[in-house]
Write an enzyme that holds these catalytic residues in place. Structure first.
Site, PDB file in Angstrom:
ATOM      1  N   HIS A   1       8.966 -21.966 -34.947  1.00 17.17           N
ATOM      2  CA  HIS A   1       9.961 -23.138 -34.344  1.00 17.17           C
ATOM      3  C   HIS A   1      10.869 -23.412 -35.636  1.00 17.17           C
ATOM      4  O   HIS A   1      10.025 -23.652 -36.676  1.00 17.17           O
ATOM      5  CB  HIS A   1       9.096 -24.296 -33.979  1.00 17.17           C
ATOM      6  CG  HIS A   1       8.455 -24.178 -32.709  1.00 17.17           C
ATOM      7  ND1 HIS A   1       7.014 -24.502 -32.284  1.00 17.17           N
ATOM      8  CD2 HIS A   1       9.033 -23.423 -31.376  1.00 17.17           C
ATOM      9  CE1 HIS A   1       6.870 -24.265 -31.076  1.00 17.17           C
ATOM     10  NE2 HIS A   1       7.932 -23.360 -30.570  1.00 17.17           N
TER      11      HIS A   1
ATOM     12  N   GLU B   1       9.827 -26.401 -38.008  1.00 20.37           N
ATOM     13  CA  GLU B   1       8.396 -26.357 -38.581  1.00 20.37           C
ATOM     14  C   GLU B   1       8.270 -25.439 -39.856  1.00 20.37           C
ATOM     15  O   GLU B   1       8.241 -24.150 -39.529  1.00 20.37           O
ATOM     16  CB  GLU B   1       7.559 -25.959 -37.352  1.00 20.37           C
ATOM     17  CG  GLU B   1       7.515 -27.163 -36.308  1.00 20.37           C
ATOM     18  CD  GLU B   1       6.738 -26.668 -35.130  1.00 20.37           C
ATOM     19  OE1 GLU B   1       5.735 -25.770 -35.100  1.00 20.37           O
ATOM     20  OE2 GLU B   1       6.865 -27.321 -33.966  1.00 20.37           O
TER      21      GLU B   1
ATOM     22  N   HIS C   1       2.638 -23.113 -37.807  1.00 18.96           N
ATOM     23  CA  HIS C   1       3.400 -24.223 -37.086  1.00 18.96           C
ATOM     24  C   HIS C   1       3.178 -25.765 -38.066  1.00 18.96           C
ATOM     25  O   HIS C   1       2.535 -25.553 -38.903  1.00 18.96           O
ATOM     26  CB  HIS C   1       3.013 -24.522 -35.579  1.00 18.96           C
ATOM     27  CG  HIS C   1       3.242 -23.098 -34.690  1.00 18.96           C
ATOM     28  ND1 HIS C   1       4.083 -23.466 -33.530  1.00 18.96           N
ATOM     29  CD2 HIS C   1       2.800 -22.022 -34.592  1.00 18.96           C
ATOM     30  CE1 HIS C   1       4.542 -22.219 -33.132  1.00 18.96           C
ATOM     31  NE2 HIS C   1       3.535 -21.344 -33.471  1.00 18.96           N
TER      32      HIS C   1
ATOM     33  N   GLU D   1      -1.815 -25.307 -37.187  1.00 23.11           N
ATOM     34  CA  GLU D   1      -0.826 -26.448 -37.301  1.00 23.11           C
ATOM     35  C   GLU D   1      -1.275 -26.833 -38.628  1.00 23.11           C
ATOM     36  O   GLU D   1      -2.293 -27.412 -39.008  1.00 23.11           O
ATOM     37  CB  GLU D   1      -1.142 -27.449 -36.158  1.00 23.11           C
ATOM     38  CG  GLU D   1      -0.812 -26.961 -34.736  1.00 23.11           C
ATOM     39  CD  GLU D   1       0.642 -26.971 -34.616  1.00 23.11           C
ATOM     40  OE1 GLU D   1       1.371 -27.707 -35.236  1.00 23.11           O
ATOM     41  OE2 GLU D   1       0.992 -26.512 -33.259  1.00 23.11           O
TER      42      GLU D   1
END
Length: 449
Positions: free
Chosen positions: A88, A91, A195, A286
């Site tokens: 993404h 990100e 991410h 993440e």
């Protein structure tokens, strides 16, 4: 002559300094990353290889740096590992961390014992940015910046073929096709994609169709124990991921890990595609509450993630590896190597070298190995903890030619070149229940992974 020579000398010294005096903690644009990777490859050509696996919609190269004792080609017995960042575009922490990981690995090889053992035993592939177009279009808002999608406005983490849904006709974006082609060209064993927007390690499955995989709100894969171990390896090696409650108003993640579907379902995700069709166990990391944190936060994020990035790489040596050979010692391609009790949607098969890799925790496992025209064999192996010695247990299976006219080859429930839909049968009620996710929760969480 001196007037012409001096600028050239300065340019050469500038490239040299950029890879030896330390990489700045800032957000480098796509051109700067390309220049950096090319300089690294020039300065460390004996153990790096740089290549593009494809181009983005706007024509930017998707550069991958390969590091290892044998960077230019696969060697039997040395597993393939990969990190993918910036799927993404907004990100951005993973993009920065992977550049600093490259710097740490290149500067530490043959001087740092841990780095040296990793690169001598593993072929490491690093793709700092899977979505450079999105990055270039992004702004610096903490959570709601532009740039998540690619140039066509597509979320790349919803664009892969999905094992649980019929979407054969869905067009694949250029960046997704590049990853799929890359996976078909290398026999990757372990992977993670980086991410932002939370602090947690998420593992497959991300999706379900209400079959037997759906258990207590999680979509459980046959290798769930291994995935939990991999996620915990990262979260507990991280300075604080395992402590839960890392982001304001974030969901509590016990031990800093979560099953992807339990967090929220998504279809067309990259980690499920890696696992189901490419035999590569992948988790999603993440790494920051802010998707685009201030540059002043970057040194601390590197310190928090550095030990975890290294510890996770070492897990590529879990379990057992080897070759399947016929009675004359010739490698057998496309042989099935199945572990009793682990019915994978797509059975694990040997590659063109007859090689197989099975990431397994220490213990006793019964293997069934089958191949067309060969007698199947069943063997029980006692597997130690390989990461401690940077090598999985090595075991070759030797097959004998079959005297039967009927091949004894286990077939998958459905062809793994298409979809694997509800192998346990129809579960329409469970399927409908699995779709019942509060709309507001889905809207907010879909901005994360």
């Amino acid at each position: 002559m001196m007037v012409l020579f001096t600028p050239c000398l300065c340019l050469w010294l500038g490239a040299w300094v950029s890879t030896t005096s330390g990489l700045d903690f800032r957000y480098h644009n796509t051109v700067e990353i390309e220049q950096y990777l090319k300089a690294v490859n020039r300065n460390y050509s004996s153990f790096t290889h740089l290549h593009s696996i494809g181009k983005s919609v706007e024509g930017r190269d998707l550069w991958v740096l390969v590091l290892g004792k044998y960077p230019n080609e696969h060697k039997i017995g040395i597993p393939e590992f990969k990190y993918v960042g910036n799927m993404h575009g907004n990100e951005v922490v993973g993009r920065v961390l992977l550049l600093h990981l490259i710097e740490h690995l290149t500067q530490g090889y043959l001087s740092d014992p841990e780095v040296t053992r990793i690169l001598n035993s593993t072929r490491v592939h690093i793709l700092p940015s899977m979505n450079p177009d999105g990055f270039e279009a992004s702004d610096r808002d903490c959570m709601f910046s532009e740039g998540r999608f690619n140039k066509h406005g597509v979320d790349l983490n919803r664009n892969f073929p999905d094992a649980f849904e019929r979407d054969e006709e869905e067009p694949r974006e250029a960046e997704v096709r590049a990853i799929m082609d890359w996976l078909s060209s290398e026999s990757f064993v372990l992977s993670a994609n980086l991410h932002g927007g939370a602090v947690v390690a998420s593992y497959p499955y991300d999706n379900s169709n209400g079959g037997a995989e759906l258990q207590r709100g999680s979509s459980v894969s046959p290798d769930n124990d291994v995935f939990v171990h991999l996620a915990k390896t990262y979260s507990f090696s991280h300075t604080h991921m395992h402590k839960e409650n890392n982001c304001y108003e974030s969901k509590d993640f016990k031990n800093g890990i979560t099953n992807g579907y339990y967090w929220y379902p998504l279809s067309g995700g990259m980690q499920d595609y890696n696992y189901v069709w490419s035999q590569c166990l992948e988790i999603t990391l993440e790494l920051s509450c802010c998707k685009y944190p201030p540059e002043s936060d970057l040194p601390g994020l590197w310190r928090a993630n550095k030990p975890a990035l290294l510890a996770y790489m070492q897990q590529v040596h879990l379990g057992v590896k080897g070759q399947v050979l016929d009675s004359t010692g010739v490698p057998v391609q496309n042989a099935l190597v199945e572990v009793e009790g682990r019915r994978n949607l797509c059975p694990f098969r040997t590659d063109k070298n007859g090689e197989y890799y099975r990431l397994l925790l220490p213990g006793n496992y019964t293997f069934k190995v089958t191949a067309l025209g060969q007698e199947s064999i069943t063997e029980t192996l006692s597997i130690p903890h390989g990461p401690d010695v940077y090598s999985a247990m090595t075991h070759n299976f030797v097959l004998q030619r079959s005297s039967s006219s009927v091949p004894d080859v286990t077939q998958p429930t459905e062809s793994c070149t298409s979809k694997v839909r509800n192998p346990a049968g129809s579960h329409s009620v469970a399927l409908l229940a699995s779709w019942f996710v509060p709309l507001l929760s889905m809207t907010l969480r879909s901005l994360l992974v």
